[in-house]
Design an enzyme around this catalytic site. Structure first.
Site, PDB file in Angstrom:
ATOM      1  N   HIS A  11      49.494   9.912  17.058  1.00 26.51           N
ATOM      2  CA  HIS A  11      48.317  10.046  17.920  1.00 26.51           C
ATOM      3  C   HIS A  11      48.453  11.266  18.844  1.00 26.51           C
ATOM      4  O   HIS A  11      47.555  12.107  18.918  1.00 26.51           O
ATOM      5  CB  HIS A  11      48.149   8.761  18.747  1.00 26.51           C
ATOM      6  CG  HIS A  11      46.961   8.754  19.650  1.00 26.51           C
ATOM      7  ND1 HIS A  11      45.766   8.185  19.297  1.00 26.51           N
ATOM      8  CD2 HIS A  11      46.774   9.280  20.884  1.00 26.51           C
ATOM      9  CE1 HIS A  11      44.898   8.355  20.283  1.00 26.51           C
ATOM     10  NE2 HIS A  11      45.490   9.009  21.267  1.00 26.51           N
ATOM     11  N   GLU A  12      49.583  11.358  19.518  1.00 27.61           N
ATOM     12  CA  GLU A  12      49.750  12.461  20.470  1.00 27.61           C
ATOM     13  C   GLU A  12      49.889  13.796  19.727  1.00 27.61           C
ATOM     14  O   GLU A  12      49.452  14.838  20.227  1.00 27.61           O
ATOM     15  CB  GLU A  12      50.968  12.229  21.375  1.00 27.61           C
ATOM     16  CG  GLU A  12      50.993  10.877  22.114  1.00 27.61           C
ATOM     17  CD  GLU A  12      49.746  10.547  22.915  1.00 27.61           C
ATOM     18  OE1 GLU A  12      48.927  11.459  23.142  1.00 27.61           O
ATOM     19  OE2 GLU A  12      49.557   9.376  23.277  1.00 27.61           O
TER      20      GLU A  12
ATOM     21  N   HIS B 236      46.502  15.115  18.787  1.00 36.02           N
ATOM     22  CA  HIS B 236      45.830  15.714  19.939  1.00 36.02           C
ATOM     23  C   HIS B 236      46.172  17.191  20.111  1.00 36.02           C
ATOM     24  O   HIS B 236      45.425  17.930  20.758  1.00 36.02           O
ATOM     25  CB  HIS B 236      46.261  15.008  21.225  1.00 36.02           C
ATOM     26  CG  HIS B 236      45.422  13.821  21.589  1.00 36.02           C
ATOM     27  ND1 HIS B 236      44.057  13.851  21.605  1.00 36.02           N
ATOM     28  CD2 HIS B 236      45.767  12.573  21.983  1.00 36.02           C
ATOM     29  CE1 HIS B 236      43.591  12.668  21.990  1.00 36.02           C
ATOM     30  NE2 HIS B 236      44.619  11.866  22.220  1.00 36.02           N
TER      31      HIS B 236
ATOM     32  N   MET C  78      51.148  10.773  26.709  1.00 32.13           N
ATOM     33  CA  MET C  78      50.147  11.761  27.139  1.00 32.13           C
ATOM     34  C   MET C  78      50.416  13.053  26.389  1.00 32.13           C
ATOM     35  O   MET C  78      51.538  13.562  26.372  1.00 32.13           O
ATOM     36  CB  MET C  78      50.220  11.958  28.661  1.00 32.13           C
ATOM     37  CG  MET C  78      49.329  13.081  29.183  1.00 32.13           C
ATOM     38  SD  MET C  78      47.563  12.777  28.899  1.00 32.13           S
ATOM     39  CE  MET C  78      46.945  14.448  28.662  1.00 32.13           C
ATOM     40  N   GLU C  79      49.332  13.590  25.794  1.00 25.33           N
ATOM     41  CA  GLU C  79      49.480  14.656  24.799  1.00 25.33           C
ATOM     42  C   GLU C  79      49.587  16.065  25.357  1.00 25.33           C
ATOM     43  O   GLU C  79      49.336  17.025  24.618  1.00 25.33           O
ATOM     44  CB  GLU C  79      48.269  14.600  23.866  1.00 25.33           C
ATOM     45  CG  GLU C  79      46.932  15.068  24.478  1.00 25.33           C
ATOM     46  CD  GLU C  79      46.090  13.955  25.068  1.00 25.33           C
ATOM     47  OE1 GLU C  79      46.640  12.864  25.318  1.00 25.33           O
ATOM     48  OE2 GLU C  79      44.880  14.175  25.272  1.00 25.33           O
ATOM     49  N   ASN C  80      49.963  16.268  26.635  1.00 22.69           N
ATOM     50  CA  ASN C  80      50.053  17.634  27.194  1.00 22.69           C
ATOM     51  C   ASN C  80      50.511  18.630  26.134  1.00 22.69           C
ATOM     52  O   ASN C  80      51.472  18.371  25.424  1.00 22.69           O
ATOM     53  CB  ASN C  80      51.070  17.678  28.324  1.00 22.69           C
ATOM     54  CG  ASN C  80      50.912  16.547  29.289  1.00 22.69           C
ATOM     55  OD1 ASN C  80      49.856  16.370  29.851  1.00 22.69           O
ATOM     56  ND2 ASN C  80      51.950  15.735  29.431  1.00 22.69           N
TER      57      ASN C  80
END
Ligand SMILES: [Zn+2]
Length: 1087
Positions: free
Chosen positions: A438-439, A442, A396-398
């Site tokens: 990917h993250e 983001h 998850m890219e937080n």
């Protein structure tokens, strides 16, 4: 279950190959090594395959939970699947997607838990009052004793203009208990009348005594909440109950995307509403607390408390609520920096430090590379990557605090440094690298610039996926490129089936619809493919400049696709005509599915008709065409029914460009790189949010860049390419340069994502070209031809034409194309394996399978090519089965059977080859000849776990009736639909064993009606995957009749499935006795 698979995958040592670009170096080293090392590669490759097989079984076993136990999920699925119809017809029946059922899901955050305790409507909050800043003080001091958190929040609001509105609405999760609340304006109390919660919408509503006035308000609340509660989404906890006495929570990490921030703090929980955050956390000193920003150092602060302290974080830039993140636990850290000096820290548990080596080395490389490509520095002061336990998605890219599930980035170094680890290492590093890329992408696409509304989530996920391929192709071009086309193939297949073809941009009305929209194919791949299409339409150079413009202009803001288009050039070239880019792409974004293009030639006058429509699968399943085929109906061969009668239009022909194939775009010089950070634009623009939301209605018309090619590289004219826009349903024109015996290829190099069908003669000319010299057709086009020929021809009245086309694979030399060929040939054999033609088909494919074997051997001397097998390891398993079924020497059935029998518990490197050979041996020999193996299997039926799963699959290959009966009983007694489906779809055999199947169905028939009804979900309109696979694994009419007898009432939808299967099986037997039979009897050299 993913974790089991991932943690079992081996090993890395020395310098990571991705990091220092040693793909080539590895190749060289490989070549210098002896033959021993070749076999070492195969060994490792197979080890992964085997793990995959186990993994597959684990998935199958897991499916049952959704089937027998969880009625709740069933209800949820029924509610959230986009059901429109009630009166089903045969055209509503969908067999399971080929290979699509149980493929490895991407380890991105697409892999979601379907468990949503409640669903809520998404209602946009009113725009007359919006937050611009939050002060959030959290107290985590009790989280590890009773999963309880206290908090104070001050939400700074701006009211726009005097209004008659006397209400404030905000999002509020049901787990949040508000203790105190107060509203202030200009430092003075502003009186509220009532406060109430609206549970169904997860809203809090404050009614006021006086209407809101223009100006600034502060809403203050004290609240508490429980976390780590199974029923509360939003906060994931890693619980440690080793102590036996009481539950002890040692850490937790948040994941608030998409709509779970409201379960952590009262807020305006919409991605478009950005605000700044000041955060402080009180916690036990033994824990580390992490958030999006770095803690503020307080050197002079005197700390009086022995046990607790308060960590204060720097203010965040304007950001969306779903990106806020926290982690707390007893972590240790590994530190590095990017080239620009930004600290990159990997947080993990002390025992896991060694497995984070690759992640630590690779993460800063990716950040440097993204900064170079985007020319915008990473905007936060630090990046934390945390390897969390019990995190339910891959990553998850937080912003500033990227959370990964531990296993998805863990990679344990091997004990020895040996070259045989190269392939596994490359594969694992590729796997981890993709997720990090990917993250990381983001952080710009999604975090810096955010979609305003969930319906345009592709602006996050499409770009992030696109940049994975961009980033990974610098060191691993072969794998990255192949994986792109492999995903494209999966996308095209999924979007051709009516129940899978969702549009990219569509209205999402509830929380669960947003959750379910995170789909690996329909969102991630489709978004990536369409962004790539956009790039190809405007050129790479223009695209890169436009992306930089888009990010700079919209930094810290929220956007829609219109903002993307306004950064791009207004027009796209294709051929001589320009088209407005947003006009071209709109259909691709909002239409369901993807288009198919059909070329019909008139060979007498050189006229051509090119038409488009949405893919309609049943058009190419000839058994669905007649209303009611009676048994024994012969399907007639006929030319395409497409009507090419549109009048000739001269003007269409004027714009054609003509150019040689090798003509390239002019290369423009690169611009100097800018390095200044982007300006921070005003905190939030209400007007921005006021722009109307535009979803767009799905239509069946696309603006398609058509390219077609004809001619030969061998002639002086070479290959000729023509381009034009297809905007209407159909165009007809003449092209006098094409001679009737030349093949025409549409969409060369598989550049754009549409299927292409041809008239039969052109299909034949293309197949002939492939047979004569397949290099006349580009390798990407060869992939597309295999895929499209299967779609349009394999279930048509002319499957022999498809068979003929596949035959060229005996000469195929490109590994990537052959991997597509393996899937196609395997499926063809599988369809006809219960017919009399099975033998003839295997004989026909023997040279093709030999060539596959040959390429497998060749690939073993090149680590990068070898790792292509690992993109979908099941392909290797398919090849093992095919070579045994075709009786090739490489099956080595006797040798491997003996080896396996000697030590069946020793799961050595070639165990998958062994068990495939054992199955073949059992199937092709008499029970007496394989007596020892049968006895061995018999004795192992009482074992458990993976050993048992393997035993039942092997026993199902035998002809010994006693063993088969016992096996069938053992399988059915699991009460596990997924195990049944797995047994019928053997991982080790392409043989058809009617006796085993008869016994299995007979055992199922002994179950109670209640159990049988549950097994087939007869009452549901959504047949679960395992049941569907079970039903559609049927190969003969006799077997179908046996199943039909299991229940008296199958419900309307399953009755249609039976009709579908009956038609299908009749077609199988009719074409195998008809056109296919003739095909094998004829002289193929004149085909
Ligand atoms: Zn993502």
């Amino acid at each position: 279950m993913n974790a089991t698979f991932k943690s079992m995958v081996p090993v890395c040592e020395g310098d990571p190959c991705i990091r220092n670009g040693s793909g080539a170096g590895a190749t060289v080293r490989f070549r210098q090594e002896s033959r021993r090392r070749k076999s070492d590669f195969a060994r490792k490759c197979i080890a992964v395959i085997l793990l995959h097989a186990i993994f597959l079984f684990a998935i199958l076993a897991a499916l049952i939970i959704g089937h027998w136990i969880s009625e709740e999920n069933q209800k949820l699925n029924n509610r959230t699947m986009l059901e429109k119809k009630r009166n089903f017809t045969i055209l509503d029946v969908f067999p399971p997607l080929a290979d699509g059922g149980f493929g490895i899901a991407e380890q991105l955050h697409a892999v979601r838990s379907n468990k949503l305790s409640t669903d809520a409507l998404l209602v946009p909050l009113p725009l007359y009052i919006l937050p611009y800043h939050y002060d959030l003080q959290l107290d985590f001091s009790q989280f590890d004793t009773n999963l309880f958190i206290r908090a104070n929040i001050s939400i700074h609001l701006e009211s726009y203009g005097n209004s008659t509105e006397d209400e404030i609405q905000f999002h509020l999760g049901p787990n949040i208990k508000i203790e105190r609340m107060r509203l202030k304006k200009d430092g003075k109390k502003f009186y509220a009348k009532t406060f109430k919660r609206e549970e169904s919408k997860k809203l809090g509503r404050i009614s006021l005594r006086d209407p809101l006035q223009k100006g600034k308000y502060i809403l203050e609340m004290a609240y508490n909440m429980t976390i780590c509660d199974e029923d509360v989404d939003g906060v994931r906890c890693s619980l440690d109950n080793q102590t036996n006495s009481s539950l002890k929570s040692t850490s937790f990490t948040t994941k608030l995307e998409p709509t779970l921030a409201r379960a952590f703090f009262p807020c305006w929980d919409e991605p478009g509403v950005k605000a700044t955050f000041n955060i402080s956390v009180k916690h036990n000193k033994k824990y580390t607390v992490l958030s999006n920003m770095s803690p503020i150092e307080q050197p002079n602060k005197v700390d009086w408390d022995d046990q607790f302290k308060t960590t204060v974080f720097q203010p965040t830039p304007p950001m969306s609520t779903y990106l806020l993140a926290f982690a707390i636990g007893e972590f240790v850290k590994l530190e590095t920096r990017t080239e620009r000096g930004i600290p990159v820290t990997v947080w993990t548990y002390p025992e896991d430090v060694m497995s984070m080596k690759f992640t630590l080395e690779y993460a800063p490389v990716i950040f440097d590379r993204l900064e170079d490509a985007l020319e915008i520095p990473y905007p936060l002061p630090k990046v934390d990557l945390i390897a969390a336990r019990n995190f339910h998605v891959g990553g998850m890219e937080n912003w500033g605090l990227i959370v990964f599930e531990f296993a998805s980035i863990a990679y344990t170094p091997p004990i020895t440094d040996h070259v045989n680890e190269t392939v596994d290492r490359m594969y694992n590093e590729f796997r981890i690298g993709k997720l990090i890329a990917h993250e990381a992408a983001h952080q710009w696409f999604g975090n810096l610039v955010t979609m305003r509304d969930w319906s345009e989530l592709f602006l996050n996920e499409g770009f992030a996926t696109f940049y994975v391929y961009e980033m990974m192709s610098s060191e691993r071009p072969v794998t990255a490129q192949f994986e792109y086309y492999d995903s494209l193939a999966a996308l095209v297949s999924a979007q051709s089936e009516e129940d899978h073809r969702l549009s990219l941009v569509r209205e999402l009305a509830t929380e669960s619809q947003v959750e379910l929209s995170f789909h690996p194919t329909n969102l991630y791949t489709k978004g990536c493919v369409l962004i790539r299409m956009l790039r190809d339409l405007v050129s790479d150079f223009d695209f890169k400049a436009a992306v930089r413009r888009y990010l700079r202009k919209n930094a810290y803001r929220s956007v829609s696709r219109d903002d993307l288009f306004s950064s791009l050039s207004a027009y796209a070239d294709h051929g001589a005509d320009k088209e407005k880019l947003n006009y071209v792409l709109e259909g691709w974004f909002v239409n369901e599915g993807l288009p198919e293009v059909t070329l019909i030639r008139n060979y007498d006058n050189e006229m051509m008709t090119i038409s488009q429509r949405k893919t309609v699968h049943h058009e190419y399943r000839s058994f669905l065409k007649d209303r009611k085929p009676a048994a024994g109906v012969r399907y007639r061969a006929s030319r395409s029914a497409e009507d090419g009668s549109t009048l000739f239009d001269d003007t269409l022909f004027e714009g054609y460009t003509e150019r040689r194939k090798d003509k390239r775009r002019k290369h423009r010089p690169a611009r100097r790189k800018a390095s200044t950070p982007p300006p921070i634009s005003p905190i939030m623009r209400r007007d921005e949010l006021r722009k109307p939301r535009r979803v767009g209605a799905s239509q069946d018309l696309w603006t398609i860049p058509i390219t077609y090619m004809f001619g030969s590289l061998k002639t002086s004219e070479g290959q000729v390419i023509r381009e034009f826009w297809l905007k209407n349903r159909t165009v007809s024109f003449g092209d006098a340069e094409i001679s009737p015996n030349q093949a025409v290829l549409v969409n060369p190099e598989w550049k754009y994502p549409y299927r292409v069908n041809y008239d039969l003669l052109n299909w034949k000319l293309l197949a002939r070209t492939l047979h004569q010299n397949h290099l006349e057709i580009n390798d990407k086009s060869r992939m597309q031809l295999i895929l499209d020929a299967e779609y349009f021809l394999s279930n048509s009245v002319n499957p022999h034409l498809y068979l003929y086309l596949l035959g060229y694979l005996a000469h195929e030399t490109k590994m990537e194309v052959m991997l597509f060929g393996i899937d196609a040939v395997y499926r063809f054999i599988d369809v006809f394996k219960a017919t009399q033609l099975n033998k003839a088909i295997l004989v026909y494919f023997e040279p093709v399978i030999s060539q596959m074997d040959h390429l497998l051997n060749e690939s073993q001397v090149d680590a990068e090519t070898a790792s292509l097998w690992l993109v979908r390891p099941e392909r290797l398993a398919k090849l093992y089965q095919m070579r045994c079924a075709a009786g090739l020497h490489s099956c080595k059935n006797e040798y491997y059977t003996q080896k396996w029998s000697r030590s069946p518990d020793e799961w050595t490197e070639d165990v998958h080859k062994q068990v495939t050979a054992v199955c073949h041996q059992l199937f092709t020999n008499t029970p007496e000849e394989v007596k020892t193996v049968q006895e061995l299997l018999d004795s192992r039926l009482s074992s458990s776990g993976a050993k048992w799963a393997l035993t039942v699959q092997l026993a199902a290959c035998s002809h010994n009736q006693k063993l088969l009966r016992k096996t069938a009983r053992a399988i059915v007694s699991t009460k596990n639909a997924a195990v049944y489906a797995s047994a019928l779809q053997s991982d080790f055999s392409l043989h058809y064993n009617p006796t085993f199947r008869k016994y299995l169905w007979s055992e199922i028939s002994k179950m109670s009606t209640f159990e049988k009804t549950a097994l087939f979900s007869t009452n549901s309109t959504n047949i679960l995957p395992a049941s569907r696979i079970l039903l559609h694994s049927v190969k003969t009419i006799d077997e179908l009749q046996q199943i039909r007898g299991l229940l008296t009432n199958w419900g309307p939808l399953l009755t249609l499935h039976f009709e579908y299967l009956e038609r299908y099986l009749l077609w199988v037997s009719s074409v195998s006795q008809g056109v296919l039979h003739q095909f094998f009897a004829a002289d193929l050299s004149n085909f």
